[in-house]
Design a protein around this motif. Structure first.
Motif, PDB file in Angstrom:
ATOM      1  N   UNK A 222      22.643  17.742  51.474  1.00 47.54           N
ATOM      2  CA  UNK A 222      21.377  17.907  52.518  1.00 47.54           C
ATOM      3  C   UNK A 222      20.111  17.298  51.510  1.00 47.54           C
ATOM      4  N   UNK A 223      20.856  16.153  50.446  1.00 46.63           N
ATOM      5  CA  UNK A 223      19.758  15.247  49.943  1.00 46.63           C
ATOM      6  C   UNK A 223      20.100  14.710  49.063  1.00 46.63           C
ATOM      7  N   UNK A 224      20.108  13.514  48.419  1.00 44.15           N
ATOM      8  CA  UNK A 224      20.424  12.857  47.457  1.00 44.15           C
ATOM      9  C   UNK A 224      19.609  13.170  45.503  1.00 44.15           C
ATOM     10  N   UNK A 225      20.043  13.682  44.690  1.00 50.88           N
ATOM     11  CA  UNK A 225      19.909  14.109  44.281  1.00 50.88           C
ATOM     12  C   UNK A 225      19.344  12.416  43.399  1.00 50.88           C
ATOM     13  N   UNK A 226      18.005  12.649  42.876  1.00 53.18           N
ATOM     14  CA  UNK A 226      17.197  11.719  42.540  1.00 53.18           C
ATOM     15  C   UNK A 226      16.183  11.036  41.165  1.00 53.18           C
ATOM     16  N   UNK A 227      15.544  12.364  40.766  1.00 50.10           N
ATOM     17  CA  UNK A 227      14.972  12.870  39.421  1.00 50.10           C
ATOM     18  C   UNK A 227      14.573  14.622  39.343  1.00 50.10           C
ATOM     19  N   UNK A 228      13.936  14.602  38.469  1.00 47.30           N
ATOM     20  CA  UNK A 228      13.380  15.400  37.424  1.00 47.30           C
ATOM     21  C   UNK A 228      11.892  15.938  37.338  1.00 47.30           C
ATOM     22  N   UNK A 246      16.074  13.605  47.661  1.00 46.05           N
ATOM     23  CA  UNK A 246      15.752  12.565  49.063  1.00 46.05           C
ATOM     24  C   UNK A 246      16.322  13.288  49.989  1.00 46.05           C
ATOM     25  N   UNK A 247      15.867  13.642  51.777  1.00 44.74           N
ATOM     26  CA  UNK A 247      16.260  14.671  52.156  1.00 44.74           C
ATOM     27  C   UNK A 247      17.390  13.919  52.916  1.00 44.74           C
ATOM     28  N   UNK A 248      18.368  14.739  53.273  1.00 41.40           N
ATOM     29  CA  UNK A 248      19.210  14.153  53.858  1.00 41.40           C
ATOM     30  C   UNK A 248      19.286  13.059  55.275  1.00 41.40           C
ATOM     31  N   UNK A 249      18.320  13.613  56.265  1.00 40.07           N
ATOM     32  CA  UNK A 249      17.895  13.229  57.486  1.00 40.07           C
ATOM     33  C   UNK A 249      17.582  11.723  56.548  1.00 40.07           C
ATOM     34  N   UNK A 250      16.296  11.528  55.838  1.00 39.75           N
ATOM     35  CA  UNK A 250      16.130  10.381  55.420  1.00 39.75           C
ATOM     36  C   UNK A 250      17.102   9.641  55.317  1.00 39.75           C
ATOM     37  N   UNK A 251      17.676   9.707  54.349  1.00 39.41           N
ATOM     38  CA  UNK A 251      19.097   8.879  54.139  1.00 39.41           C
ATOM     39  C   UNK A 251      20.070   8.414  54.707  1.00 39.41           C
ATOM     40  N   UNK A 252      20.460   8.951  55.330  1.00 42.17           N
ATOM     41  CA  UNK A 252      21.208   8.445  56.602  1.00 42.17           C
ATOM     42  C   UNK A 252      20.130   7.742  57.832  1.00 42.17           C
TER      43      UNK A 252
END
Length: 362
Positions: A222-228, A246-252
């Motif tokens: 559902x997302x790409x881990x990016x930061x804390x 980053x949400x999956x729909x943006x990623x794809x």
């Protein structure tokens, strides 16, 4: 070994103070509404039975998704990637690849690293795609979910390579959705990235986790881990339980463009067509104000067409006050290309306004 593959941020959009006050809790109980009766002999109430269903779901998700998680070694960093297709394309964060164009990729089931090259990088959204030079048979692409169906409270697992510990898994919940998050500056993105619509999670995200997967119990990324986040009140120490993906729909959407065209052709994000830096400007009445100073203007771009010039200081976008480059980026993140917005700025101490038709962030 360095692990600069996860960025820590000093603030989170306009709601940083509220964010750092959030406490994520993954436990649940019966609500305390019932009571148990002891026998005449005072025997204790029986301990509640524990179902194995949730544990089984965790284990099944790990078995299903972890084979799609890889370790990426760039020239000066180590991070994580997600197998995107059987052709060897792997999605990760732009700050994981940095300025490198060649990489060593370690699959979850192999001890020998594979060569990979850069397909494209889009620092504005902190996403990149690399491709295995000789993809092996049996690659297992991850399944990406629908971001619109992500719910607050949903159980999630973060998979990656924190601190170089390959194929690690942490657990948490979705704490919030729709966050706008600003990263720090980097060599690849001197103005820093402002990323809209991010998923906030309580699952631990540590150095090396960047580019990894945030996964639901339906085995979907559902997302790409990016930061804390960093807590400014604690000397910029990591704020526990506040990470972003980053949400999956943006990623794809962006990954498909990078794979097809070698770049992002339509980010769907608004832009003025300028470079800026935070400055202190003096108004005509002698007062001082901070804003986003225009360093350069793209010829033929939205700001250029509206008459803005280098040296102008933007103080407001629409109805939003702009007191820094980050504030301008966050305001633009809420707008869309083609939208017309009034831009208030200072020029030679005088306040002016221009109506700008926003362009597309490239």
């Amino acid at each position: 070994m360095e692990f600069p593959a996860r960025r820590l941020i000093p603030a989170v959009a306009a709601a940083a103070a509220a964010l750092l006050a959030l406490t994520a809790c993954t436990s649940s109980g019966s609500g305390g509404g019932g009571s148990s009766k002891s026998s005449d002999q005072g025997s204790a109430a029986p301990a509640p039975s524990v179902s194995n269903d949730l544990q089984t779901a965790y284990e099944n998700t790990v078995k299903a998704v972890l084979p799609s998680i890889v370790q990426i070694n760039a020239s000066n960093s180590l991070g994580t990637g997600i197998v995107y297709d059987t052709k060897g394309d792997i999605v990760t964060n732009a700050h994981v690849v940095g300025s490198s164009t060649t990489f060593q990729v370690l699959l979850s089931d192999q001890s020998k690293p594979l060569n990979a090259t850069l397909v494209a990088s889009f620092p504005a959204n902190d996403l990149a795609v690399v491709k295995l030079t000789n993809p092996p048979s049996g690659l297992k692409p991850a399944t990406f979910g629908d971001s619109s169906k992500v719910e607050i409270g949903q159980i999630v697992l973060a998979m990656g390579n924190p601190l170089g510990l390959s194929s690690s898994v942490t657990q948490g919940i979705v704490s919030a959705v729709g966050r706008t998050v600003s990263e720090g500056k980097s060599q690849e993105n001197p103005q820093g990235a402002t990323i809209p619509n991010m998923v906030q999670t309580s699952a631990a995200i540590n150095p090396g986790n960047s580019g990894g997967a945030l996964v639901n119990l339906s085995n979907q990324v559902i997302g790409v881990n990016t930061l804390a986040a960093l807590d400014n009140n604690e000397g910029n120490a990591q704020a526990p339980g506040i990470g972003f993906a980053i949400p999956a729909s943006t990623v794809t959407n962006l990954a498909d463009q990078m794979i097809k065209y070698g770049k992002v052709t339509d980010s769907g994000r608004a832009a003025l067509g300028i470079t800026t830096r935070t400055v202190i400007a003096q108004g005509g009445d002698g007062s001082q104000t901070t804003g986003a100073g225009v360093v350069s203007v793209t010829s033929g771009g939205p700001a250029d067409k509206a008459g803005l010039k280098a040296g102008d200081v933007i103080t407001k976008l629409g109805g939003t006050t702009v007191d820094s480059v980050q504030a301008l980026s966050e305001a633009l993140a809420a707008d869309k290309p083609g939208q017309q917005v009034p831009v208030t700025y200072l020029r030679d101490g005088a306040t002016k306004t221009a109506n700008v038709t926003l362009g597309t962030l490239q």
